[in-house]
Design a protein around this motif. Structure first.
Motif, PDB file in Angstrom:
ATOM      1  N   GLU A   1      38.856  17.734  -7.384  1.00 31.24           N
ATOM      2  CA  GLU A   1      38.895  16.842  -8.544  1.00 31.24           C
ATOM      3  C   GLU A   1      40.121  17.068  -9.432  1.00 31.24           C
ATOM      4  O   GLU A   1      40.271  16.432 -10.462  1.00 31.24           O
ATOM      5  CB  GLU A   1      37.634  17.019  -9.396  1.00 31.24           C
ATOM      6  N   LYS A   2      40.998  17.991  -9.058  1.00 27.11           N
ATOM      7  CA  LYS A   2      42.161  18.307  -9.892  1.00 27.11           C
ATOM      8  C   LYS A   2      43.437  17.723  -9.293  1.00 27.11           C
ATOM      9  O   LYS A   2      43.665  17.801  -8.092  1.00 27.11           O
ATOM     10  CB  LYS A   2      42.315  19.823 -10.034  1.00 27.11           C
ATOM     11  N   ALA A   3      44.269  17.128 -10.158  1.00 25.61           N
ATOM     12  CA  ALA A   3      45.552  16.573  -9.726  1.00 25.61           C
ATOM     13  C   ALA A   3      46.652  17.108 -10.630  1.00 25.61           C
ATOM     14  O   ALA A   3      46.482  17.182 -11.843  1.00 25.61           O
ATOM     15  CB  ALA A   3      45.521  15.054  -9.769  1.00 25.61           C
ATOM     16  N   ILE A   4      47.771  17.487 -10.025  1.00 25.75           N
ATOM     17  CA  ILE A   4      48.915  18.005 -10.771  1.00 25.75           C
ATOM     18  C   ILE A   4      50.136  17.185 -10.356  1.00 25.75           C
ATOM     19  O   ILE A   4      50.432  17.057  -9.173  1.00 25.75           O
ATOM     20  CB  ILE A   4      49.150  19.497 -10.486  1.00 25.75           C
ATOM     21  N   PHE A   5      50.842  16.632 -11.353  1.00 28.57           N
ATOM     22  CA  PHE A   5      51.985  15.759 -11.098  1.00 28.57           C
ATOM     23  C   PHE A   5      53.245  16.368 -11.710  1.00 28.57           C
ATOM     24  O   PHE A   5      53.227  16.830 -12.843  1.00 28.57           O
ATOM     25  CB  PHE A   5      51.738  14.377 -11.706  1.00 28.57           C
ATOM     26  N   TYR A   6      54.332  16.337 -10.939  1.00 23.28           N
ATOM     27  CA  TYR A   6      55.616  16.886 -11.366  1.00 23.28           C
ATOM     28  C   TYR A   6      56.654  15.770 -11.432  1.00 23.28           C
ATOM     29  O   TYR A   6      56.539  14.764 -10.754  1.00 23.28           O
ATOM     30  CB  TYR A   6      56.102  17.954 -10.388  1.00 23.28           C
ATOM     31  N   LEU A   7      57.697  15.978 -12.222  1.00 25.40           N
ATOM     32  CA  LEU A   7      58.776  15.005 -12.360  1.00 25.40           C
ATOM     33  C   LEU A   7      60.108  15.709 -12.146  1.00 25.40           C
ATOM     34  O   LEU A   7      60.363  16.779 -12.720  1.00 25.40           O
ATOM     35  CB  LEU A   7      58.735  14.378 -13.758  1.00 25.40           C
ATOM     36  N   ASN A   8      60.962  15.123 -11.290  1.00 28.87           N
ATOM     37  CA  ASN A   8      62.332  15.612 -11.083  1.00 28.87           C
ATOM     38  C   ASN A   8      62.407  17.076 -10.671  1.00 28.87           C
ATOM     39  O   ASN A   8      63.218  17.839 -11.169  1.00 28.87           O
ATOM     40  CB  ASN A   8      63.184  15.388 -12.332  1.00 28.87           C
ATOM     41  N   ASP A   9      61.547  17.501  -9.783  1.00 28.35           N
ATOM     42  CA  ASP A   9      61.553  18.875  -9.265  1.00 28.35           C
ATOM     43  C   ASP A   9      61.353  19.933 -10.347  1.00 28.35           C
ATOM     44  O   ASP A   9      61.744  21.100 -10.175  1.00 28.35           O
ATOM     45  CB  ASP A   9      62.838  19.175  -8.491  1.00 28.35           C
ATOM     46  N   ASP A  10      60.795  19.546 -11.500  1.00 33.39           N
ATOM     47  CA  ASP A  10      60.508  20.520 -12.552  1.00 33.39           C
ATOM     48  C   ASP A  10      59.479  21.531 -12.058  1.00 33.39           C
ATOM     49  O   ASP A  10      58.607  21.209 -11.250  1.00 33.39           O
ATOM     50  CB  ASP A  10      59.950  19.833 -13.803  1.00 33.39           C
ATOM     51  N   LEU A  11      59.571  22.760 -12.544  1.00 35.05           N
ATOM     52  CA  LEU A  11      58.594  23.780 -12.183  1.00 35.05           C
ATOM     53  C   LEU A  11      57.286  23.614 -12.957  1.00 35.05           C
ATOM     54  O   LEU A  11      56.225  24.010 -12.485  1.00 35.05           O
ATOM     55  CB  LEU A  11      59.177  25.176 -12.426  1.00 35.05           C
TER      56      LEU A  11
ATOM     57  N   PHE B   1      60.123   1.103 -13.093  1.00 31.26           N
ATOM     58  CA  PHE B   1      61.066   1.261 -11.996  1.00 31.26           C
ATOM     59  C   PHE B   1      60.995   2.707 -11.511  1.00 31.26           C
ATOM     60  O   PHE B   1      61.000   3.645 -12.303  1.00 31.26           O
ATOM     61  CB  PHE B   1      62.487   0.936 -12.465  1.00 31.26           C
ATOM     62  N   PHE B   2      60.928   2.882 -10.200  1.00 28.43           N
ATOM     63  CA  PHE B   2      60.866   4.213  -9.605  1.00 28.43           C
ATOM     64  C   PHE B   2      62.043   4.353  -8.650  1.00 28.43           C
ATOM     65  O   PHE B   2      62.355   3.434  -7.898  1.00 28.43           O
ATOM     66  CB  PHE B   2      59.554   4.400  -8.834  1.00 28.43           C
ATOM     67  N   LYS B   3      62.693   5.504  -8.690  1.00 24.04           N
ATOM     68  CA  LYS B   3      63.831   5.760  -7.813  1.00 24.04           C
ATOM     69  C   LYS B   3      63.585   7.076  -7.086  1.00 24.04           C
ATOM     70  O   LYS B   3      63.203   8.074  -7.702  1.00 24.04           O
ATOM     71  CB  LYS B   3      65.121   5.847  -8.635  1.00 24.04           C
ATOM     72  N   ASP B   4      63.774   7.060  -5.806  1.00 20.14           N
ATOM     73  CA  ASP B   4      63.618   8.259  -4.974  1.00 20.14           C
ATOM     74  C   ASP B   4      62.231   8.880  -5.130  1.00 20.14           C
ATOM     75  O   ASP B   4      62.084  10.108  -5.226  1.00 20.14           O
ATOM     76  CB  ASP B   4      64.705   9.299  -5.291  1.00 20.14           C
ATOM     77  N   LEU B   5      61.207   8.048  -5.149  1.00 20.33           N
ATOM     78  CA  LEU B   5      59.838   8.526  -5.277  1.00 20.33           C
ATOM     79  C   LEU B   5      59.439   9.265  -4.005  1.00 20.33           C
ATOM     80  O   LEU B   5      59.623   8.759  -2.902  1.00 20.33           O
ATOM     81  CB  LEU B   5      58.900   7.341  -5.525  1.00 20.33           C
ATOM     82  N   LYS B   6      58.919  10.469  -4.157  1.00 16.71           N
ATOM     83  CA  LYS B   6      58.483  11.266  -3.003  1.00 16.71           C
ATOM     84  C   LYS B   6      57.014  11.616  -3.185  1.00 16.71           C
ATOM     85  O   LYS B   6      56.607  12.109  -4.224  1.00 16.71           O
ATOM     86  CB  LYS B   6      59.294  12.555  -2.892  1.00 16.71           C
ATOM     87  N   ILE B   7      56.260  11.355  -2.162  1.00 17.49           N
ATOM     88  CA  ILE B   7      54.853  11.745  -2.138  1.00 17.49           C
ATOM     89  C   ILE B   7      54.709  12.685  -0.946  1.00 17.49           C
ATOM     90  O   ILE B   7      55.012  12.321   0.198  1.00 17.49           O
ATOM     91  CB  ILE B   7      53.938  10.516  -1.992  1.00 17.49           C
ATOM     92  N   THR B   8      54.271  13.911  -1.208  1.00 16.09           N
ATOM     93  CA  THR B   8      54.192  14.925  -0.158  1.00 16.09           C
ATOM     94  C   THR B   8      52.731  15.206   0.170  1.00 16.09           C
ATOM     95  O   THR B   8      51.927  15.435  -0.734  1.00 16.09           O
ATOM     96  CB  THR B   8      54.876  16.225  -0.628  1.00 16.09           C
TER      97      THR B   8
ATOM     98  N   ASP C   1      42.151  17.221 -14.703  1.00 19.46           N
ATOM     99  CA  ASP C   1      41.154  18.175 -14.212  1.00 19.46           C
ATOM    100  C   ASP C   1      39.953  17.511 -13.541  1.00 19.46           C
ATOM    101  O   ASP C   1      39.281  18.153 -12.740  1.00 19.46           O
ATOM    102  CB  ASP C   1      40.659  19.064 -15.353  1.00 19.46           C
ATOM    103  N   GLN C   2      39.670  16.266 -13.875  1.00 20.46           N
ATOM    104  CA  GLN C   2      38.486  15.611 -13.315  1.00 20.46           C
ATOM    105  C   GLN C   2      38.828  14.231 -12.761  1.00 20.46           C
ATOM    106  O   GLN C   2      38.529  13.210 -13.374  1.00 20.46           O
ATOM    107  CB  GLN C   2      37.388  15.501 -14.366  1.00 20.46           C
TER     108      GLN C   2
END
Length: 55
Positions: free
Chosen positions: A5-15, A45-52, A22-23
């Motif tokens: 149930e947890k999702a974590i999203f990052y932007l521009n290779d940030d740590l 607008f999205f550029k170089d969107l990567k989903i791994t 959380d839910q």
């Protein structure tokens, strides 16, 4: 990253994550598309969107 149930999203290779949910409300068997909603009457607008995929 989405795990259970947890999702974590990052932007521009940030740590540090940009957003932590959380839910997430979804069924573990769900498969398919990913959608982005910005708002009625707006543009996004999205550029170089990567989903791994992590297995």
């Amino acid at each position: 990253m989405i795990e259970d149930e947890k999702a974590i999203f990052y932007l521009n290779d940030d740590l540090q994550p940009l957003l932590v949910v959380d839910q997430m409300i979804h069924d573990k068997s769900m498969r398919g598309n990913i959608g982005f909603f910005v708002d009625v009457g707006t543009e996004a607008f999205f550029k170089d969107l990567k989903i791994t995929y992590f297995d």
